[in-house]
Design an enzyme around this catalytic site. Structure first.
Site, PDB file in Angstrom:
ATOM      1  N   GLY A 152      21.329   6.306 -30.536  1.00  0.00           N
ATOM      2  CA  GLY A 152      22.646   5.686 -30.319  1.00  0.00           C
ATOM      3  C   GLY A 152      23.575   6.677 -29.656  1.00  0.00           C
ATOM      4  O   GLY A 152      24.782   6.705 -29.915  1.00  0.00           O
ATOM      5  N   GLY A 201      26.992   5.884 -28.240  1.00  0.00           N
ATOM      6  CA  GLY A 201      27.920   5.154 -29.119  1.00  0.00           C
ATOM      7  C   GLY A 201      29.104   6.014 -29.529  1.00  0.00           C
ATOM      8  O   GLY A 201      29.189   7.198 -29.213  1.00  0.00           O
ATOM      9  N   GLN A 202      30.015   5.373 -30.286  1.00  0.00           N
ATOM     10  CA  GLN A 202      31.269   6.082 -30.581  1.00  0.00           C
ATOM     11  C   GLN A 202      31.117   7.229 -31.598  1.00  0.00           C
ATOM     12  O   GLN A 202      31.781   8.244 -31.464  1.00  0.00           O
ATOM     13  CB  GLN A 202      32.403   5.128 -30.944  1.00  0.00           C
ATOM     14  N   ARG A 221      26.793  -6.304 -35.321  1.00  0.00           N
ATOM     15  CA  ARG A 221      26.770  -7.742 -35.589  1.00  0.00           C
ATOM     16  C   ARG A 221      27.415  -8.479 -34.417  1.00  0.00           C
ATOM     17  O   ARG A 221      28.561  -8.205 -34.077  1.00  0.00           O
ATOM     18  CB  ARG A 221      27.549  -8.004 -36.872  1.00  0.00           C
ATOM     19  N   ARG A 240      24.081 -12.274 -41.504  1.00  0.00           N
ATOM     20  CA  ARG A 240      23.712 -10.978 -42.084  1.00  0.00           C
ATOM     21  C   ARG A 240      22.193 -10.787 -42.078  1.00  0.00           C
ATOM     22  O   ARG A 240      21.683  -9.699 -41.803  1.00  0.00           O
ATOM     23  CB  ARG A 240      24.273 -10.903 -43.512  1.00  0.00           C
ATOM     24  N   GLY A 244      22.752   4.495 -39.169  1.00  0.00           N
ATOM     25  CA  GLY A 244      22.895   3.124 -38.639  1.00  0.00           C
ATOM     26  C   GLY A 244      22.721   2.102 -39.756  1.00  0.00           C
ATOM     27  O   GLY A 244      21.816   2.213 -40.585  1.00  0.00           O
ATOM     28  N   ASN A 245      23.587   1.126 -39.780  1.00  0.00           N
ATOM     29  CA  ASN A 245      23.589   0.147 -40.872  1.00  0.00           C
ATOM     30  C   ASN A 245      22.626  -1.024 -40.665  1.00  0.00           C
ATOM     31  O   ASN A 245      22.354  -1.382 -39.525  1.00  0.00           O
ATOM     32  CB  ASN A 245      25.010  -0.402 -41.037  1.00  0.00           C
ATOM     33  N   ASP A 269      31.421   8.043 -47.651  1.00  0.00           N
ATOM     34  CA  ASP A 269      32.007   7.438 -48.853  1.00  0.00           C
ATOM     35  C   ASP A 269      32.338   8.528 -49.879  1.00  0.00           C
ATOM     36  O   ASP A 269      33.392   8.513 -50.524  1.00  0.00           O
ATOM     37  CB  ASP A 269      31.012   6.436 -49.451  1.00  0.00           C
ATOM     38  N   HIS A 296      25.167   1.750 -49.213  1.00  0.00           N
ATOM     39  CA  HIS A 296      26.325   2.006 -48.343  1.00  0.00           C
ATOM     40  C   HIS A 296      26.854   0.642 -47.894  1.00  0.00           C
ATOM     41  O   HIS A 296      26.571   0.157 -46.808  1.00  0.00           O
ATOM     42  CB  HIS A 296      25.938   2.862 -47.139  1.00  0.00           C
TER      43      HIS A 296
HETATM   44  P1  NAX Z   1      28.325   1.961 -31.504  1.00  0.00           P
HETATM   45  O1  NAX Z   1      28.088   0.479 -31.379  1.00  0.00           O
HETATM   46  O2  NAX Z   1      29.519   2.567 -30.857  1.00  0.00           O
HETATM   47  O3  NAX Z   1      27.040   2.742 -30.970  1.00  0.00           O
HETATM   48  C1  NAX Z   1      25.742   2.373 -31.321  1.00  0.00           C
HETATM   49  C2  NAX Z   1      24.852   2.817 -30.186  1.00  0.00           C
HETATM   50  O4  NAX Z   1      23.517   2.604 -30.597  1.00  0.00           O
HETATM   51  C3  NAX Z   1      25.056   2.010 -28.900  1.00  0.00           C
HETATM   52  O5  NAX Z   1      25.319   2.887 -27.826  1.00  0.00           O
HETATM   53  C4  NAX Z   1      23.753   1.245 -28.734  1.00  0.00           C
HETATM   54  O6  NAX Z   1      23.392   1.087 -27.364  1.00  0.00           O
HETATM   55  C5  NAX Z   1      22.797   2.192 -29.471  1.00  0.00           C
HETATM   56  N1  NAX Z   1      21.553   1.549 -29.895  1.00  0.00           N
HETATM   57  C6  NAX Z   1      21.363   0.269 -30.316  1.00  0.00           C
HETATM   58  N2  NAX Z   1      20.065   0.060 -30.545  1.00  0.00           N
HETATM   59  C7  NAX Z   1      19.413   1.221 -30.305  1.00  0.00           C
HETATM   60  C8  NAX Z   1      18.054   1.618 -30.364  1.00  0.00           C
HETATM   61  N3  NAX Z   1      17.109   0.756 -30.692  1.00  0.00           N
HETATM   62  N4  NAX Z   1      17.762   2.884 -30.032  1.00  0.00           N
HETATM   63  C9  NAX Z   1      18.714   3.767 -29.651  1.00  0.00           C
HETATM   64  N5  NAX Z   1      20.024   3.437 -29.555  1.00  0.00           N
HETATM   65  C10 NAX Z   1      20.365   2.187 -29.890  1.00  0.00           C
HETATM   66  O7  NAX Z   1      28.286   2.245 -33.064  1.00  0.00           O
HETATM   67  P2  NAX Z   1      28.827   3.512 -33.860  1.00  0.00           P
HETATM   68  O8  NAX Z   1      30.244   3.280 -34.207  1.00  0.00           O
HETATM   69  O9  NAX Z   1      28.436   4.749 -33.168  1.00  0.00           O
HETATM   70  O10 NAX Z   1      28.024   3.327 -35.235  1.00  0.00           O
HETATM   71  C11 NAX Z   1      26.621   3.459 -35.286  1.00  0.00           C
HETATM   72  C12 NAX Z   1      26.083   2.916 -36.600  1.00  0.00           C
HETATM   73  O11 NAX Z   1      26.583   3.673 -37.686  1.00  0.00           O
HETATM   74  C13 NAX Z   1      26.459   1.466 -36.882  1.00  0.00           C
HETATM   75  O12 NAX Z   1      25.329   0.793 -37.406  1.00  0.00           O
HETATM   76  C14 NAX Z   1      27.511   1.605 -37.960  1.00  0.00           C
HETATM   77  O13 NAX Z   1      27.610   0.436 -38.754  1.00  0.00           O
HETATM   78  C15 NAX Z   1      26.980   2.772 -38.721  1.00  0.00           C
HETATM   79  N6  NAX Z   1      27.900   3.475 -39.609  1.00  0.00           N
HETATM   80  C16 NAX Z   1      27.399   3.974 -40.749  1.00  0.00           C
HETATM   81  C17 NAX Z   1      28.144   4.746 -41.607  1.00  0.00           C
HETATM   82  C18 NAX Z   1      27.554   5.318 -42.840  1.00  0.00           C
HETATM   83  O14 NAX Z   1      28.316   5.902 -43.596  1.00  0.00           O
HETATM   84  N7  NAX Z   1      26.248   5.221 -43.108  1.00  0.00           N
HETATM   85  C19 NAX Z   1      29.589   4.987 -41.338  1.00  0.00           C
HETATM   86  C20 NAX Z   1      29.969   4.778 -39.918  1.00  0.00           C
HETATM   87  C21 NAX Z   1      29.298   3.636 -39.230  1.00  0.00           C
HETATM   88  O15 NAX Z   1      29.957   2.457 -39.580  1.00  0.00           O
END
Ligand code: NAX
Length: 329
Positions: free
Chosen positions: A11, A14-15, A92, A98, A130-131, A159, A187
């Site tokens: 990812g 991503g952000q 999502r 879900r 990743g969630n 958290d 989480h």
């Molecule tokens: P973003 O949507 O900004 O970035 C995710 C990136 O992953 C995108 O660039 C997308 O192209 C890429 N991606 C998707 N499928 C992929 C794959 N098969 N292989 C490689 N890359 C892939 O999300 P972001 O804000 O960076 O968050 C990433 C994940 O962290 C999300 O699932 C989010 O829900 C989760 N989080 C988990 C947290 C935790 O505490 N465990 C907290 C923060 C965040 O909410």
């Protein structure tokens, strides 16, 4: 200088990674003497965007960043890696249930688990962010039968950090004065931030705060903090999530301080009555690159009910993706 370590990050466009990659490359993760090689995984559609990030990383001229390998192939991304941050996941989409989200993400983590199994260093440390992080971790473990399941952990450190910060604020102390905070479970909104074992300047936290405040304010605020950030910022937590990922990996590698512990979602071994087939957040101590779940904590009735609720949610998640767990018993 030491031999460079290879770090896979998924990812990458991503952000969260717009913060995490720069902190890793600058040496914040492993210190000023440890060179790094970044293996950056993205989906094909995001490779152009990723190229821009690679250019920015190059423009920082980080002395510790020896090489960057961007790719959309998990089999390339995980080759010989020592560490893997699995951040990328499918968000999502409109109208997506879900269950659909769980399924789409489980597929991603099954593929990545298989690629780690085939290509990563045998002692690789994998952090799943990743969630839905806990269940994605379970899927990755199931698909990496030749790697020790203790090489895989999921992130509840954000958290945990939120809970420390809120308790410190309430008690008028520094965050470094808070020890032994625990976040149990999934989480998700069923996570349970537990102050009953926490200490404030060495004293039991529960003697310094009102228990009703814990139940009515503290617990729900931490549980819904992520949603609150989305409401206010318009985007989910990113810099604080990157920070937590660094904290999590550093604790795992360097160990927990004497008299303290951290929260990590790890495979349950049945401890505290949590079923063995789940990845559940527990208090852990880390030493010599490994972790142990803190044993023998007294769990009161209030806490036990919360643990069971989160366990039930994880059991339901597990049921939905059970077809992807076949590679490991
Ligand atoms: P973003 O949507 O900004 O970035 C995710 C990136 O992953 C995108 O660039 C997308 O192209 C890429 N991606 C998707 N499928 C992929 C794959 N098969 N292989 C490689 N890359 C892939 O999300 P972001 O804000 O960076 O968050 C990433 C994940 O962290 C999300 O699932 C989010 O829900 C989760 N989080 C988990 C947290 C935790 O505490 N465990 C907290 C923060 C965040 O909410």
């Amino acid at each position: 200088m030491k031999t460079p370590v290879r770090i896979a990050v998924t990812g990458a466009a991503g952000q969260i990674n717009y913060s995490l990659l720069f902190r890793i490359a600058s040496g914040e993760l492993f210190g000023p003497k440890q060179p790094v090689i970044l293996h950056l995984l993205e989906i094909p559609q995001a490779m152009d965007h990723l190229q821009g990030i690679v250019m920015e990383l190059e423009d920082c001229a980080y002395p510790l960043l020896y090489a960057i390998h961007p790719t959309h192939d998990p089999n390339v991304a995980f080759r010989d890696v020592d560490y893997a941050f699995l951040i990328g996941a499918r968000p999502r989409g409109p109208g997506m249930k879900r269950a659909d989200l769980l399924d789409a993400n489980a597929q991603i983590f099954a593929t990545q688990g298989q690629a780690l199994n085939q290509h990563a260093h045998r002692n690789v440390k994998v952090l799943i962010c990743g969630n839905p992080a806990n269940t994605n971790c379970l899927v990755a473990i199931a698909n990496a039968p030749e790697l020790d399941s203790k090489n895989f952990t999921a992130m509840t450190r954000l958290d945990h950090n939120r809970a420390i910060s809120m308790l410190a604020h309430q008690c008028g102390v520094l965050t470094s004065d808070i020890k032994c905070m625990t976040v149990w479970g999934n989480h998700s909104c069923t996570q349970y931030p537990d102050v009953y074992h926490a200490k404030v300047k060495g004293k039991p936290a529960i003697q310094l705060i009102d228990e009703q405040w814990v139940i009515d304010t503290f617990v729900p605020t931490i549980q819904f903090r992520g949603a609150e950030i989305i409401k206010i910022r318009g985007q989910s937590s990113a810099a604080s999530a990157a920070n937590a990922a660094i904290d999590h990996m550093q604790t795992w590698v360097n160990g927990t301080a004497h008299g303290d512990w951290a929260s990590m979602a790890v495979p349950s071994d049945g401890i505290y009555g949590i079923s063995k087939d789940l990845v559940f957040s527990f208090p852990v101590t880390c030493k010599n690159g490994g972790y142990e779940i803190v044993p023998d904590l007294e769990i009161n009735k209030i806490s036990n009910e919360r643990l069971k609720l989160s366990e039930k949610e994880l059991q339901e998640e597990r049921k939905q993706i059970k077809n992807l767990l076949r590679n490991r018993k």
